[in-house]
Design a protein around this motif. Structure first.
Motif, PDB file in Angstrom:
ATOM      1  N   GLY A 105       4.048  43.608  18.994  1.00  0.00           N
ATOM      2  CA  GLY A 105       3.289  42.247  17.919  1.00  0.00           C
ATOM      3  C   GLY A 105       4.726  42.354  17.606  1.00  0.00           C
ATOM      4  O   GLY A 105       4.142  41.085  16.612  1.00  0.00           O
ATOM      5  N   ASP A 106       5.333  41.910  17.462  1.00  0.00           N
ATOM      6  CA  ASP A 106       7.069  41.533  16.489  1.00  0.00           C
ATOM      7  C   ASP A 106       7.403  40.632  17.387  1.00  0.00           C
ATOM      8  O   ASP A 106       8.636  40.135  16.921  1.00  0.00           O
ATOM      9  CB  ASP A 106       7.109  42.388  15.939  1.00  0.00           C
ATOM     10  N   ALA A 107       7.215  40.529  18.599  1.00  0.00           N
ATOM     11  CA  ALA A 107       7.986  39.128  19.179  1.00  0.00           C
ATOM     12  C   ALA A 107       8.372  37.831  18.911  1.00  0.00           C
ATOM     13  O   ALA A 107       7.597  36.986  18.283  1.00  0.00           O
ATOM     14  CB  ALA A 107       7.688  39.271  20.612  1.00  0.00           C
ATOM     15  N   THR A 108       8.795  37.261  17.738  1.00  0.00           N
ATOM     16  CA  THR A 108       8.876  35.437  17.815  1.00  0.00           C
ATOM     17  C   THR A 108       9.335  34.688  19.022  1.00  0.00           C
ATOM     18  O   THR A 108      10.413  33.465  18.167  1.00  0.00           O
ATOM     19  CB  THR A 108      10.535  35.459  16.511  1.00  0.00           C
ATOM     20  N   VAL A 109       9.797  34.790  20.014  1.00  0.00           N
ATOM     21  CA  VAL A 109      10.128  33.813  20.943  1.00  0.00           C
ATOM     22  C   VAL A 109       9.662  32.757  20.686  1.00  0.00           C
ATOM     23  O   VAL A 109      10.053  31.911  20.984  1.00  0.00           O
ATOM     24  CB  VAL A 109      10.108  34.811  22.470  1.00  0.00           C
ATOM     25  N   ILE A 110       8.294  32.862  20.815  1.00  0.00           N
ATOM     26  CA  ILE A 110       7.648  31.187  21.170  1.00  0.00           C
ATOM     27  C   ILE A 110       7.621  30.764  20.065  1.00  0.00           C
ATOM     28  O   ILE A 110       8.059  29.500  19.568  1.00  0.00           O
ATOM     29  CB  ILE A 110       5.677  31.924  21.612  1.00  0.00           C
ATOM     30  N   LEU A 111       7.867  31.536  18.653  1.00  0.00           N
ATOM     31  CA  LEU A 111       7.810  30.866  16.850  1.00  0.00           C
ATOM     32  C   LEU A 111       9.206  30.276  17.254  1.00  0.00           C
ATOM     33  O   LEU A 111       9.328  28.899  16.374  1.00  0.00           O
ATOM     34  CB  LEU A 111       7.885  31.703  15.893  1.00  0.00           C
TER      35      LEU A 111
ATOM     36  N   GLY B 172      12.512  22.999   0.949  1.00  0.00           N
ATOM     37  CA  GLY B 172      11.866  23.151   0.465  1.00  0.00           C
ATOM     38  C   GLY B 172       9.948  22.834   1.396  1.00  0.00           C
ATOM     39  O   GLY B 172       9.414  23.071   0.100  1.00  0.00           O
ATOM     40  N   VAL B 173      10.192  21.698   1.749  1.00  0.00           N
ATOM     41  CA  VAL B 173       9.012  21.459   2.488  1.00  0.00           C
ATOM     42  C   VAL B 173       8.373  21.613   3.690  1.00  0.00           C
ATOM     43  O   VAL B 173       8.898  22.242   4.497  1.00  0.00           O
ATOM     44  CB  VAL B 173       9.453  19.591   3.296  1.00  0.00           C
ATOM     45  N   ASP B 174       7.412  21.893   3.222  1.00  0.00           N
ATOM     46  CA  ASP B 174       6.188  22.569   4.470  1.00  0.00           C
ATOM     47  C   ASP B 174       6.242  21.432   6.255  1.00  0.00           C
ATOM     48  O   ASP B 174       6.685  21.022   6.168  1.00  0.00           O
ATOM     49  CB  ASP B 174       4.797  22.749   3.789  1.00  0.00           C
ATOM     50  N   ILE B 175       6.572  22.638   6.979  1.00  0.00           N
ATOM     51  CA  ILE B 175       7.423  22.140   8.173  1.00  0.00           C
ATOM     52  C   ILE B 175       5.837  22.133   9.356  1.00  0.00           C
ATOM     53  O   ILE B 175       5.979  21.662  10.212  1.00  0.00           O
ATOM     54  CB  ILE B 175       8.475  22.901   8.658  1.00  0.00           C
ATOM     55  N   GLY B 176       5.070  22.317   8.436  1.00  0.00           N
ATOM     56  CA  GLY B 176       3.715  23.099   9.398  1.00  0.00           C
ATOM     57  C   GLY B 176       3.684  23.774  10.469  1.00  0.00           C
ATOM     58  O   GLY B 176       2.408  23.618  11.472  1.00  0.00           O
ATOM     59  N   ILE B 177       3.681  24.975   9.846  1.00  0.00           N
ATOM     60  CA  ILE B 177       3.692  25.723  11.058  1.00  0.00           C
ATOM     61  C   ILE B 177       3.813  27.122  10.042  1.00  0.00           C
ATOM     62  O   ILE B 177       4.527  27.494   8.983  1.00  0.00           O
ATOM     63  CB  ILE B 177       4.842  26.516  11.272  1.00  0.00           C
ATOM     64  N   GLU B 178       2.362  28.245   9.914  1.00  0.00           N
ATOM     65  CA  GLU B 178       2.366  29.034   9.578  1.00  0.00           C
ATOM     66  C   GLU B 178       1.723  30.600  10.139  1.00  0.00           C
ATOM     67  O   GLU B 178       1.405  30.335  10.804  1.00  0.00           O
ATOM     68  CB  GLU B 178       0.222  28.750   8.632  1.00  0.00           C
ATOM     69  N   VAL B 179       2.837  31.373   9.470  1.00  0.00           N
ATOM     70  CA  VAL B 179       2.600  32.766  10.075  1.00  0.00           C
ATOM     71  C   VAL B 179       1.168  34.038   9.553  1.00  0.00           C
ATOM     72  O   VAL B 179       1.747  34.036   8.280  1.00  0.00           O
ATOM     73  CB  VAL B 179       3.673  33.279  10.445  1.00  0.00           C
ATOM     74  N   ILE B 180       0.674  34.549   9.924  1.00  0.00           N
ATOM     75  CA  ILE B 180       0.221  35.620   9.266  1.00  0.00           C
ATOM     76  C   ILE B 180       0.642  36.670   9.464  1.00  0.00           C
ATOM     77  O   ILE B 180       1.503  37.479  10.828  1.00  0.00           O
ATOM     78  CB  ILE B 180      -1.043  36.025  10.123  1.00  0.00           C
TER      79      ILE B 180
END
Length: 501
Positions: free
Chosen positions: A317-323, A410-418
């Motif tokens: 559950g650690d794949a980053t392809v989509i991110l 340092g500007v938020d790009i609009g993507i959050e990750v848990i």
């Protein structure tokens, strides 16, 4: 069976789903982190493969029977179970059974796709040892997950199995109730259950949230209600990431003393499944097209399922392809739940909420999961013990943190990750609310699950997209590098029944 009307029944559970290609070994601690209950300590709510225990309490209380509870253990899917973990849990349950003797029945909660170091069929091994203890005349039965391997050893040691019908598995409590109804009727002498099986000689994926499997499941239920000889009908889907000799799709029909009728019905239904081979799977797209589609205007969140990086199928559950694709295409208002990275979680928890730190996370477990993400992040929320729900179950996935990705300024790009510590697939929107994210306020929700998410996420989704990104999971049975799976099975051969035609 005892002579009195009061019965003594032993119940226990030992379950996990083994992806034999996964590098993550399941030890005793993995069971304890996911779910473990000592005898008598199981909560009142069911937990997937342990449902026969709380359901059995209610049934035995109504009947005035004695229920002797053994241990119950469930580990989130991963790779092989360590030899000590398997043998320890097995022997623990067997010793509890010996202490409980004499009993009138043994009822077990199993998954059916466990593989351990040194034991290719732990459930068959457990059932055979149970049979040796209780003898040939005592009822032995179990509830199974459909993503299991129905081995000859298990069938020989058991009177009958009842299998979840739904994928996503929304019916595990109902099937436990069905199992116990058969137990009661058998012990009261009302029925004589006989189990018939049929080998469909195929490897496929069977989501019941869509056709043609939806109608097939409805018909199985109808047969149970209309055919007086039929007590139970189950489809064992098989588990394509389990490289074992008896892997594949099977039909199970339990009749009231009519093995021939059961065998004929199992074959008929099995051939219907085979005739629809290759038509059951959800349509999917690659990560580029999935992100393009998700970024189009929608009335509500788009749920984008990273279907093959599914911890419920044994991956990390650690794949980053989509991110990485979301970042490349400039997607915003995105929440990703989750990426498994215990080390990154520890770093974030040490920094604390509100801190801004450089962080590398993801893609540590295996090839074809993408590259690690190097980003400046802000730590929004820290949870010591995060959990989501799955039906009546509570599924832990913490300690966990919620981070926002920032650009170089340092500007938020609009993507959050848990980021999470305890691997778990994305069952329910409570995954996001547990960390303070409103899922309805997002344009895109990225989750990691093959289909279990569907029942809970579909009602809030404007669209559900299945994305085949990378290859963290062996998802093509025609080309998977199996060593033990037999060759005479579709799609490894076009028609495995050709010799019989």
């Amino acid at each position: 069976m005892t002579a009195s009307s009061s019965k003594r029944i032993f119940v226990a559970a030992m379950a996990t789903e083994t992806n034999t290609f996964s590098p993550i070994v399941i030890d005793r601690r993995a069971f304890e982190e996911s779910f473990y209950a000592a005898p008598g300590m199981h909560p009142s709510t069911a937990t997937l493969c342990t449902a026969p225990i709380p359901v059995g309490r209610k049934v035995c209380a109504e009947q005035g029977w004695t229920l002797i509870e053994g241990s119950s253990a469930w580990a989130d899917p991963a790779g092989l179970v360590s030899g000590p973990a398997h043998q320890g849990l097995r022997d623990e349950i067997l010793e509890q059974l010996k202490a409980a003797m004499p009993v009138d029945a043994v009822v077990l909660g199993l998954h059916g796709a466990m593989v351990a170091q040194g034991c290719i069929d732990p459930e068959g091994d457990l059932l055979a040892r149970v049979r040796d203890i209780v003898g040939p005349d005592i009822l032995v039965c179990a509830e199974l997950d459909p993503h299991s391997h129905l081995t000859a050893k298990r069938v020989a040691a058991s009177d009958f199995f009842v299998v979840f019908k739904e994928f996503p598995h929304t019916d595990f409590v109902e099937r436990a109730q069905d199992l116990w109804a058969l137990v009661v009727d058998t012990l009261e002498g009302k029925i004589t259950p006989v189990m018939s099986t049929y080998d469909c000689r195929m490897i496929d994926v069977f989501p019941t949230s869509r056709e043609p499997m939806r109608s097939f499941v409805d018909r199985m239920i109808a047969l149970e209600n209309t055919d007086p000889k039929v007590l139970s009908v189950s489809a064992v889907h098989g588990f394509m990431a389990g490289d074992v000799p008896e892997m594949g799709t099977k039909m199970v029909v339990v009749t009231d003393g009519d093995a021939a009728h059961g065998a004929a019905l199992a074959e008929k239904l099995g051939q219907e499944l085979f005739a629809n081979r290759g038509k059951h799977m959800m349509p999917s797209m690659d990560e580029r097209m999935a992100v393009i589609t998700a970024m189009k205007p929608h009335d509500g969140p788009v749920v984008l399922a990273d279907m093959w990086d599914n911890p419920g199928g044994g991956t990390a559950g650690d794949a980053t392809v989509i991110l990485h694709e979301l970042i490349a295409q400039g997607a915003t208002d995105v929440a990703i739940g989750t990426i498994w990275d215990p080390i990154a979680v520890k770093l974030c928890m040490a920094a604390g909420e509100g801190a801004v730190i450089p962080l590398r996370f993801g893609s540590k477990s295996a090839p074809m999961t993408g590259d690690p993400v190097d980003a400046l992040v802000k730590i929004i929320t820290v949870s010591e013990d995060a959990a989501m729900v799955f039906g009546e179950s509570v599924v832990p996935f913490g300690p966990a943190v919620r981070i926002a990705l920032l650009d170089g300024d340092g500007v938020d790009i609009g993507i959050e990750v848990i980021l999470n510590t305890v691997r778990a697939q994305s069952y329910d929107p409570s995954l996001f609310t547990a960390l303070g994210i409103d899922p309805l306020a997002q344009k895109i929700l990225v989750i990691k699950s093959t289909n279990h998410f569907y029942a809970a996420f579909a009602p809030i989704a404007s669209e559900v997209l299945y994305c085949s990104a990378g290859k963290p999971y062996p998802n093509d049975p025609a080309t998977n590098p199996y060593r033990f799976v037999r060759d005479d099975i579709w799609p490894r051969v076009e028609n495995p029944f050709a010799k019989e035609d």
